[in-house]
Motif scaffolding. Sequence first.
Motif, mmCIF file in Angstrom:
data_model
loop_
_atom_site.group_PDB
_atom_site.id
_atom_site.type_symbol
_atom_site.label_atom_id
_atom_site.label_comp_id
_atom_site.label_asym_id
_atom_site.label_seq_id
_atom_site.Cartn_x
_atom_site.Cartn_y
_atom_site.Cartn_z
ATOM 1 N N UNK A 43 -27.933 -103.937 15.695
ATOM 2 C CA UNK A 43 -28.121 -103.323 14.389
ATOM 3 C C UNK A 43 -28.256 -104.316 13.251
ATOM 4 N N UNK A 44 -27.801 -105.554 13.464
ATOM 5 C CA UNK A 44 -27.929 -106.590 12.442
ATOM 6 C C UNK A 44 -29.066 -107.562 12.761
ATOM 7 N N UNK A 45 -29.880 -107.218 13.744
ATOM 8 C CA UNK A 45 -31.051 -108.026 14.055
ATOM 9 C C UNK A 45 -30.805 -109.169 15.024
ATOM 10 N N UNK A 46 -29.624 -109.254 15.594
ATOM 11 C CA UNK A 46 -29.321 -110.326 16.538
ATOM 12 C C UNK A 46 -29.619 -109.843 17.953
ATOM 13 N N UNK A 47 -30.892 -109.594 18.199
ATOM 14 C CA UNK A 47 -31.333 -108.945 19.425
ATOM 15 C C UNK A 47 -31.073 -109.780 20.669
ATOM 16 N N UNK A 48 -31.300 -111.075 20.606
ATOM 17 C CA UNK A 48 -31.103 -111.938 21.786
ATOM 18 C C UNK A 48 -29.626 -112.007 22.171
ATOM 19 N N UNK A 49 -28.762 -112.116 21.176
ATOM 20 C CA UNK A 49 -27.318 -112.132 21.473
ATOM 21 C C UNK A 49 -26.886 -110.797 22.065
ATOM 22 N N UNK A 50 -27.434 -109.707 21.536
ATOM 23 C CA UNK A 50 -27.111 -108.388 22.078
ATOM 24 C C UNK A 50 -27.562 -108.301 23.528
ATOM 25 N N UNK A 51 -28.757 -108.783 23.814
ATOM 26 C CA UNK A 51 -29.280 -108.757 25.186
ATOM 27 C C UNK A 51 -28.362 -109.544 26.130
ATOM 28 N N UNK A 52 -27.959 -110.717 25.704
ATOM 29 C CA UNK A 52 -27.073 -111.535 26.540
ATOM 30 C C UNK A 52 -25.748 -110.829 26.791
ATOM 31 N N UNK A 53 -25.230 -110.178 25.762
ATOM 32 C CA UNK A 53 -23.964 -109.475 25.919
ATOM 33 C C UNK A 53 -24.108 -108.282 26.864
ATOM 34 N N UNK A 54 -25.187 -107.528 26.725
ATOM 35 C CA UNK A 54 -25.409 -106.415 27.665
ATOM 36 C C UNK A 54 -25.475 -106.927 29.099
ATOM 37 N N UNK A 55 -26.137 -108.050 29.305
ATOM 38 C CA UNK A 55 -26.210 -108.608 30.659
ATOM 39 C C UNK A 55 -24.824 -108.982 31.174
ATOM 40 N N UNK A 56 -23.996 -109.559 30.302
ATOM 41 C CA UNK A 56 -22.625 -109.902 30.704
ATOM 42 C C UNK A 56 -21.838 -108.651 31.079
ATOM 43 N N UNK A 57 -21.964 -107.622 30.266
ATOM 44 C CA UNK A 57 -21.241 -106.374 30.556
ATOM 45 C C UNK A 57 -21.685 -105.826 31.906
ATOM 46 N N UNK A 58 -22.979 -105.769 32.117
ATOM 47 C CA UNK A 58 -23.519 -105.164 33.331
ATOM 48 C C UNK A 58 -23.268 -106.009 34.572
ATOM 49 N N UNK A 59 -23.015 -107.291 34.395
ATOM 50 C CA UNK A 59 -22.633 -108.129 35.538
ATOM 51 C C UNK A 59 -21.314 -107.649 36.131
ATOM 52 N N UNK A 60 -20.476 -107.038 35.296
ATOM 53 C CA UNK A 60 -19.149 -106.606 35.729
ATOM 54 C C UNK A 60 -19.022 -105.097 35.856
ATOM 55 N N UNK A 61 -19.913 -104.354 35.252
ATOM 56 C CA UNK A 61 -19.850 -102.887 35.280
ATOM 57 C C UNK A 61 -21.293 -102.367 35.316
ATOM 58 N N UNK A 62 -21.947 -102.565 36.434
ATOM 59 C CA UNK A 62 -23.380 -102.309 36.560
ATOM 60 C C UNK A 62 -23.750 -100.835 36.544
ATOM 61 N N UNK A 63 -22.769 -99.948 36.604
ATOM 62 C CA UNK A 63 -23.064 -98.522 36.683
ATOM 63 C C UNK A 63 -22.655 -97.767 35.416
ATOM 64 N N UNK A 64 -22.357 -98.480 34.347
ATOM 65 C CA UNK A 64 -21.934 -97.841 33.115
ATOM 66 C C UNK A 64 -23.165 -97.271 32.406
ATOM 67 N N UNK A 65 -23.270 -95.963 32.397
ATOM 68 C CA UNK A 65 -24.462 -95.279 31.891
ATOM 69 C C UNK A 65 -24.657 -95.530 30.403
ATOM 70 N N UNK A 66 -23.585 -95.522 29.636
ATOM 71 C CA UNK A 66 -23.702 -95.728 28.189
ATOM 72 C C UNK A 66 -24.238 -97.121 27.887
#
Length: 113
Positions: A43-66
């Motif tokens: 939401x603040x335009x830091x798209x690459x950091x957001x992408x990296x964080x989503x990847x980190x989250x999904x590395x540990x919780x790959x089935x989280x629908x939200x």
Amino acid sequence: EHKDFGRALAPLEQAYRSVRGGLRRGEQSAVEIANNYAVALSGTGEFRRARDLYKDILDNDARNVTVLYNYAILLVERLQSFDEARGVISRVKFVTDDPQMIRRVEQLERALR
């Protein structure tokens, strides 16, 4: 809810730093904080950091629908990374049987065409 991402960013970053270890263990509260932080980054335009964080989250919780859905939104609407978005959208459809969520991702999917 209020989309005041700028004000939310600093507290969420601090909270994320304190629960980062829990994220690696798949703790639900850590996943929720990290997801909210990624939304604020986007939401603040830091798209690459957001992408990296989503990847980190999904590395540990790959089935989280939200998390998958929010990541798909980032990929489609902000980064326009359509090939990667298709894969994430497919994962959402695979892991959920919620008709409302399926409709929401199908709506995102239409934006890819």
